[in-house]
Design a protein around this motif. Structure first.
Motif, short mmCIF file in Angstrom:
data_model
loop_
_atom_site.label_atom_id
_atom_site.label_comp_id
_atom_site.label_asym_id
_atom_site.label_seq_id
_atom_site.Cartn_x
_atom_site.Cartn_y
_atom_site.Cartn_z
N TYR A 66 0.92 -1.35 -0.13
CA TYR A 66 0.07 -0.05 0.18
C TYR A 66 1.13 1.13 0.04
O TYR A 66 0.86 2.33 -0.78
CB TYR A 66 -0.77 -0.11 1.06
N ILE A 67 1.66 1.17 0.85
CA ILE A 67 2.94 2.49 0.72
C ILE A 67 3.61 2.48 -0.54
O ILE A 67 3.63 3.61 -0.75
CB ILE A 67 3.78 2.20 2.22
N ILE A 68 4.07 1.52 -0.92
CA ILE A 68 4.56 1.72 -2.48
C ILE A 68 3.92 2.16 -3.40
O ILE A 68 4.03 2.93 -4.18
CB ILE A 68 5.21 0.35 -2.74
N THR A 69 2.59 1.60 -3.51
CA THR A 69 1.66 2.41 -4.19
C THR A 69 1.33 3.74 -4.16
O THR A 69 1.29 4.44 -5.20
CB THR A 69 0.22 1.42 -4.32
N PHE A 70 1.21 4.03 -2.78
CA PHE A 70 0.84 5.50 -2.57
C PHE A 70 1.96 6.46 -2.99
O PHE A 70 1.90 7.44 -3.34
CB PHE A 70 0.44 5.66 -1.11
N LEU A 71 3.29 5.90 -3.02
CA LEU A 71 4.46 6.66 -3.38
C LEU A 71 4.53 7.02 -4.56
O LEU A 71 4.98 7.89 -4.89
CB LEU A 71 5.73 5.57 -2.88
N TYR A 72 4.12 6.06 -5.60
CA TYR A 72 4.28 6.48 -6.90
C TYR A 72 2.84 7.09 -7.51
O TYR A 72 2.88 7.30 -8.68
CB TYR A 72 4.31 5.05 -7.75
N LEU A 73 1.82 7.06 -6.67
CA LEU A 73 0.51 7.64 -7.02
C LEU A 73 0.40 8.77 -7.67
O LEU A 73 -0.22 9.22 -8.86
CB LEU A 73 -0.52 7.36 -5.86
N SER B 175 0.54 2.39 -10.38
CA SER B 175 1.62 2.65 -9.31
C SER B 175 1.93 1.36 -8.61
O SER B 175 3.37 1.20 -8.36
CB SER B 175 0.68 3.53 -8.22
N PHE B 176 1.13 0.68 -8.45
CA PHE B 176 1.57 -0.51 -7.83
C PHE B 176 2.70 -1.44 -8.51
O PHE B 176 3.62 -1.71 -7.98
CB PHE B 176 0.35 -1.45 -7.54
N TYR B 177 2.21 -1.43 -9.84
CA TYR B 177 3.40 -2.12 -10.71
C TYR B 177 4.56 -1.59 -10.83
O TYR B 177 5.62 -2.26 -10.89
CB TYR B 177 2.68 -2.38 -12.17
N ILE B 178 4.58 -0.24 -11.22
CA ILE B 178 5.77 0.36 -11.37
C ILE B 178 6.82 0.41 -10.17
O ILE B 178 7.81 0.21 -10.11
CB ILE B 178 5.47 1.99 -11.58
N GLY B 179 5.95 0.64 -8.60
CA GLY B 179 6.86 0.19 -7.45
C GLY B 179 7.40 -1.05 -7.46
O GLY B 179 8.67 -0.92 -7.00
N ILE B 180 6.59 -1.98 -7.84
CA ILE B 180 7.03 -3.46 -7.42
C ILE B 180 8.34 -3.82 -8.60
O ILE B 180 9.27 -4.46 -8.24
CB ILE B 180 5.89 -4.38 -7.33
N LEU B 181 8.02 -3.25 -9.70
CA LEU B 181 9.08 -3.65 -10.81
C LEU B 181 10.27 -2.95 -10.77
O LEU B 181 11.49 -3.18 -11.28
CB LEU B 181 8.25 -3.59 -12.22
N ASN B 182 10.45 -1.66 -10.02
CA ASN B 182 11.59 -0.97 -9.39
C ASN B 182 11.81 -0.84 -8.24
O ASN B 182 11.84 0.26 -7.76
CB ASN B 182 11.21 0.37 -10.34
N LEU B 183 12.03 -2.05 -7.72
CA LEU B 183 12.24 -1.93 -6.04
C LEU B 183 13.36 -1.14 -5.95
O LEU B 183 13.67 -0.52 -4.67
CB LEU B 183 12.19 -3.41 -5.39
N HIS B 184 14.65 -1.11 -6.39
CA HIS B 184 15.79 -0.62 -6.36
C HIS B 184 15.66 0.99 -6.34
O HIS B 184 16.22 1.61 -5.30
CB HIS B 184 16.99 -0.86 -7.09
#
Length: 216
Positions: free
Chosen positions: A121-128, A146-155
């Motif tokens: 949820y935090i990762i999704t909100f970060l990229y929202l 937002s969810f997919y981009i955050g997960i696919l670019n964890l670094h």
């Protein structure tokens, strides 16, 4: 005014210090105009819109007009997304509160998946906000992308979070600058990291399209 030489560079630095403070004060002011609840989402979208333009070398935009027009245009949609994220956040908070009351092995077993969901949820909100100001898509697609981009670019996500943490330590030593530079500096860090992620995705898409053309 010429920007060559030491005085010219000093002038440019001072100008940007003023610009950053002005945008942050606009964000505070427009958030208050919307009584925080209705103002903070469109004000944040407006702030990220300006930061995105700056990072794309559009540095001569009229700041107040751009901020005001974006705030007005995105007021409804931004608040709809904000309401949805707030509801999800409320349920997560409620679940954590409920687990504290349960205790025992059940609490431990359920805490792990709940913590994972909260991190996502935090990762999704970060990229929202970066996704919102960069793409024109439907409301639920903003959250999904937002969810997919955050997960696919964890670094990059880790870099963004590290930057925000370092910034929070900086603000602890200089709390007096919070009204002038808090949100704008966070937005610059987040938008820069998200911009890197967008470019990586676009590069992969171009490569995929070229390969497809070669195959055909």
């Amino acid at each position: 005014m010429q920007t060559n030489g030491l005085m010219g560079k000093f002038y440019v630095v001072c100008e940007w210090i003023m610009k950053l403070a002005f945008v942050n004060l606009l964000w505070l002011g427009f958030s208050l105009v919307g009584l925080i609840v209705l103002g903070i989402m469109p004000a944040t979208v407006a702030l990220f819109t300006i930061v995105r333009k700056w990072l794309m070398k559009e540095t001569d935009i009229p700041i107040f007009r751009t901020f005001f027009q974006t705030f007005k245009k995105e007021f409804s949609n931004a608040n709809k997304i904000g309401l949805l994220m707030a509801v999800i956040g409320f349920f997560l908070y409620f679940d954590f509160t409920y687990l504290k009351m349960i205790g025992g092995s059940v609490q431990f077993a359920l805490s792990i998946p709940l913590c994972i969901i909260t991190i996502l949820y935090i990762i999704t909100f970060l990229y929202l906000f970066p996704v919102y100001v960069h793409f024109e898509i439907k409301m639920f697609q903003y959250i999904k992308n937002s969810f997919y981009i955050g997960i696919l670019n964890l670094h990059l996500t880790a870099l963004i979070i590290a930057g925000i943490v370092l910034l929070s330590f900086f603000f602890r030593f200089l709390p007096g600058i919070l009204p002038f530079y808090s949100m704008i500096l966070v937005a610059i860090i987040v938008m820069w990291g998200a911009g890197q992620a967008f470019r990586r995705i676009e590069a992969k898409q171009k490569k995929h399209n070229v390969q497809r053309e070669i195959i055909h």
